[in-house]
Design an enzyme around this catalytic site. Structure first.
Site, PDB file in Angstrom:
ATOM      1  N   THR A  72       1.138  -0.857  -0.437  1.00  0.00           N
ATOM      2  CA  THR A  72      -0.200   0.140  -0.235  1.00  0.00           C
ATOM      3  C   THR A  72       1.093   1.396   0.403  1.00  0.00           C
ATOM      4  OG1 THR A  72      -1.790  -1.038   0.887  1.00  0.00           O
ATOM      5  CG2 THR A  72      -2.084   1.398   1.030  1.00  0.00           C
ATOM      6  N   THR A 119      -3.937   1.807  -2.311  1.00  0.00           N
ATOM      7  CA  THR A 119      -3.759   0.778  -2.607  1.00  0.00           C
ATOM      8  C   THR A 119      -3.907  -0.607  -3.620  1.00  0.00           C
ATOM      9  OG1 THR A 119      -2.791  -1.646  -0.629  1.00  0.00           O
ATOM     10  CG2 THR A 119      -5.547  -0.310  -1.028  1.00  0.00           C
ATOM     11  N   ASN A 139      -3.755  -3.732  -2.226  1.00  0.00           N
ATOM     12  CA  ASN A 139      -3.346  -4.417  -0.594  1.00  0.00           C
ATOM     13  C   ASN A 139      -2.477  -4.894  -0.428  1.00  0.00           C
ATOM     14  OD1 ASN A 139      -4.564  -5.420   1.522  1.00  0.00           O
ATOM     15  ND2 ASN A 139      -5.402  -7.675   0.694  1.00  0.00           N
ATOM     16  N   SER A 164     -12.086  -1.228   5.189  1.00  0.00           N
ATOM     17  CA  SER A 164     -10.709  -1.019   5.488  1.00  0.00           C
ATOM     18  C   SER A 164     -10.300  -0.291   6.528  1.00  0.00           C
ATOM     19  CB  SER A 164     -10.192   0.022   4.352  1.00  0.00           C
ATOM     20  OG  SER A 164      -8.692   0.369   4.339  1.00  0.00           O
ATOM     21  N   GLY A 220       0.045  -0.165   6.049  1.00  0.00           N
ATOM     22  CA  GLY A 220       0.045  -1.152   6.570  1.00  0.00           C
ATOM     23  C   GLY A 220      -0.593  -1.847   7.729  1.00  0.00           C
ATOM     24  N   GLY A 221      -2.278  -2.293   6.316  1.00  0.00           N
ATOM     25  CA  GLY A 221      -3.142  -2.940   6.821  1.00  0.00           C
ATOM     26  C   GLY A 221      -3.661  -2.612   7.992  1.00  0.00           C
TER      27      GLY A 221
HETATM   28  O1  DON Z   1      -8.006  -1.217   2.923  1.00  0.00           O
HETATM   29  C1  DON Z   1      -6.847  -1.602   4.129  1.00  0.00           C
HETATM   30  O2  DON Z   1      -7.173  -1.852   5.492  1.00  0.00           O
HETATM   31  C2  DON Z   1      -5.759  -2.409   3.806  1.00  0.00           C
HETATM   32  N1  DON Z   1      -5.793  -2.930   2.421  1.00  0.00           N
HETATM   33  C3  DON Z   1      -4.718  -1.816   3.878  1.00  0.00           C
HETATM   34  C4  DON Z   1      -3.796  -3.056   2.999  1.00  0.00           C
HETATM   35  C5  DON Z   1      -2.083  -2.409   3.616  1.00  0.00           C
HETATM   36  O3  DON Z   1      -2.124  -1.970   4.452  1.00  0.00           O
HETATM   37  C6  DON Z   1      -0.802  -3.331   3.181  1.00  0.00           C
HETATM   38  N2  DON Z   1      -0.094  -3.153   3.531  1.00  0.00           N
HETATM   39  N3  DON Z   1       1.162  -4.114   4.250  1.00  0.00           N
END
Ligand code: DON
Length: 565
Positions: free
Chosen positions: A376, A394, A396, A447, A467-468
């Protein structure tokens, strides 16, 4: 307890109200900075944004150029096959806008599409290949931004991206790291392997990667705007490629895609205004909840290791609500007003002990059934007039679904993994969810992406990171840092820690806690886990009202560049 507090008293404080700048709600628009700045994850993208502003474009024009360039030169993290959120501030009218360019589940998707006959998740189906991909929103988001807020022709804004796709970008350490991680899946997509696995092997750092098919797709967008992607030749190639590999996209899915403007989620923390993402991002609501939670404690209670403990308890409770209640409000009723009310977090505080961790299992919630990184991308822009963009975009996880429909050059996302494919089953970021975030045709997956503006009498900060699931706590920590007087450089480089309700543990980077703090937190009952590698790739731009200084800082963990023009 007193001993624990004094142990940590000389260490960094999490939250100190004392030096907080005050901001009245009746404030007039901020003065124009007279300088422009871009902080992004790649120097070529930062350059593209600055060039556009030097040519007379505004921050919104620059954001289109930065996003498009990142989609070419940082293919591990975002791109035309993905989606994202653009938070805008328009100086002339003193208003915020939020553009939701999130992916949508294909029309043919179903609630249980990732489960086998026995109702168990099929491994990998939400991660690799075309079934993992939602309908992309980024091309529509960029076109919408250019058309409604920019001043320069869309084709001009795509020009640097087209050039880099044709001439190639240089493989970096980080891009290679992600590619190595996804090599097996990439090898299964011939169109992707052709670009990223020359002769079937990983490229070396420094190798030039050209993306001629992507350049062709971008030229169609330059000529026809969003239609150059969602209709005609590109759309046919995308759908044919997806269907031939077992995916379910249709031409209608693409032609029906729309960005949605939503009201940003705004809160106030002791005089600092926090403007962030609304659903379908959980970011703004979770931030609001944690700030409301902290606001109920006196500054001295929030100092030292006790402050860190309380911050963790706030994270735990807000992420519990994320798991239980949050999803796409166009499909499910989410009690946003209740969740973001002061009363809700006042009630949550009642179950908190100042010196003891609350096991997540003691909170009502979803049973636990069961690695986040810096894929991302986030960038921050401010222009001389004071317009701002915070954008988190992103595909993902690293290289998304690791799949390119032949002839398009477009790496598809694997955003379907952000849905809760079954209540309580953790996703790639170990997040659990419930019915509110179940798969449904046309729905947008929940998200954590949190493009954010911070404002106070001190000035302005434009903040965000990949960072998910950890995005929200990174933005939270950075916001508290800024509140306490930190510079942009401090914010991007601080050591991070995170709790997300389940799994019930605090993950932290080396250095986030002192040895004494680790001992104290463990004595309170927290389970701590040092992360295998540092996480996040934060990009921050700040503008200080008193000095007029504009700063642009990129995360030392990444390869980005922040510049002031
Ligand atoms: O939308 C979201 O929360 C996730 N798809 C974001 C993914 C992300 O930040 C990947 N990095 N680690």
């Amino acid at each position: 307890m007193r001993k624990l507090i004094s142990l940590a008293a000389t260490l960094s404080f999490v939250i100190v109200a004392g030096c907080a700048a005050q901001l009245s709600d009746s404030r007039s628009p901020a003065p124009a900075p007279g300088k422009a700045a871009v902080a992004s994850a790649d120097p070529l993208a930062t350059q593209a944004g600055l060039d556009v502003m030097a040519a007379g474009g505004n921050a919104f024009d620059a954001a289109v150029a930065v996003a498009a360039t990142l989609g070419v030169v940082e293919p591990s993290s975002s791109g035309f096959g993905g989606g994202g959120f653009f938070l805008l501030y328009i100086a002339a009218t003193d208003e915020y806008r939020f553009i939701d360019a999130r992916e949508m589940a294909p029309i043919l998707s179903t609630r249980d599409m990732y489960l086998d006959e026995d109702g168990n998740p099929v491994k990998g189906l939400t991660v690799s290949g075309p079934l993992a991909a939602g309908i992309p929103g980024e091309p529509a988001g960029m076109a919408y931004l250019a058309e409604n807020f920019g001043t320069l022709p869309f084709a001009d804004l795509l020009a640097p991206a087209i050039r880099h796709a044709e001439e190639g970008f240089t493989m970096s350490r980080r891009a290679l790291l992600g590619l190595r991680f996804r090599k097996r899946s990439v090898a299964e997509s011939p169109a992707m392997a052709e670009v990223f696995l020359p002769n079937g092997e990983l490229p070396a750092i420094g190798d030039v990667i050209r993306q001629p098919d992507l350049a062709t797709t971008l030229r169609r967008m330059a000529a026809d705007g969003a239609d150059g992607f969602y209709k005609g030749e590109t759309a046919h190639l995308l759908v044919d490629g997806v269907q031939a590999a077992g995916g379910i996209w249709t031409l209608d899915d693409l032609s029906n895609y729309r960005v949605i403007e939503r009201e940003p989620q705004i809160t106030n923390y002791r005089g600092m205004k926090v403007v962030s993402a609304p659903l379908p991002s959980s970011g703004g609501i979770v931030l609001t909840q944690v700030f409301n939670f902290l606001d109920g404690y006196a500054p001295e209670q929030l100092a030292g290791v006790q402050g860190k403990h309380l911050l963790i308890e706030g994270m735990r409770r807000a992420y519990r609500d994320r798991a239980l209640y949050m999803g796409d409000t166009d499909y499910v009723a989410v009690p946003v007003a209740r969740l973001t009310s002061r009363a809700h977090m006042d009630a949550q505080r009642a179950s908190v002990a100042l010196d003891r961790a609350t096991p997540s299992s003691e909170l009502d919630g979803i049973p636990d059934d069961g690695s986040a990184g810096d894929q991302t991308t986030h960038f921050s822009v401010i222009d001389a007039a004071g317009n701002r963009v915070a954008a988190t975009i992103t595909i993902n996880t690293w290289y998304g679904a690791a799949f390119i429909p032949p002839g398009t050059g477009v790496i598809l996302n694997n955003e379907m993994d952000d849905f809760s494919i079954k209540p309580g089953v953790p996703n790639e970021f170990e997040l659990v969810g419930d019915e509110a975030n179940a798969v449904a045709p046309g729905k947008r997956p929940l998200s954590s992406m949190s493009p954010t503006f911070l404002e106070s009498d001190r000035g302005i900060a434009v903040v965000g990171t990949p960072g998910g699931s950890r995005i929200i706590t990174m933005v939270l920590n950075a916001s508290l840092d800024w509140f306490n007087g930190a510079t942009a450089e401090d914010m991007v480089s601080r050591k991070r820690f995170h709790h997300q309700y389940l799994p019930d543990r605090v993950s932290y980077e080396p250095g986030a806690f002192s040895a004494d703090e680790i001992a104290a937190l463990e004595a309170m009952g927290h389970t701590l886990k040092e992360v295998a590698r540092p996480y996040g790739n934060m990009n921050v731009v700040t503008y200080d009202f008193a000095t007029g200084e504009v700063r642009s800082a990129t995360d030392p963990r990444g390869e980005g560049e922040g510049r002031v023009y």
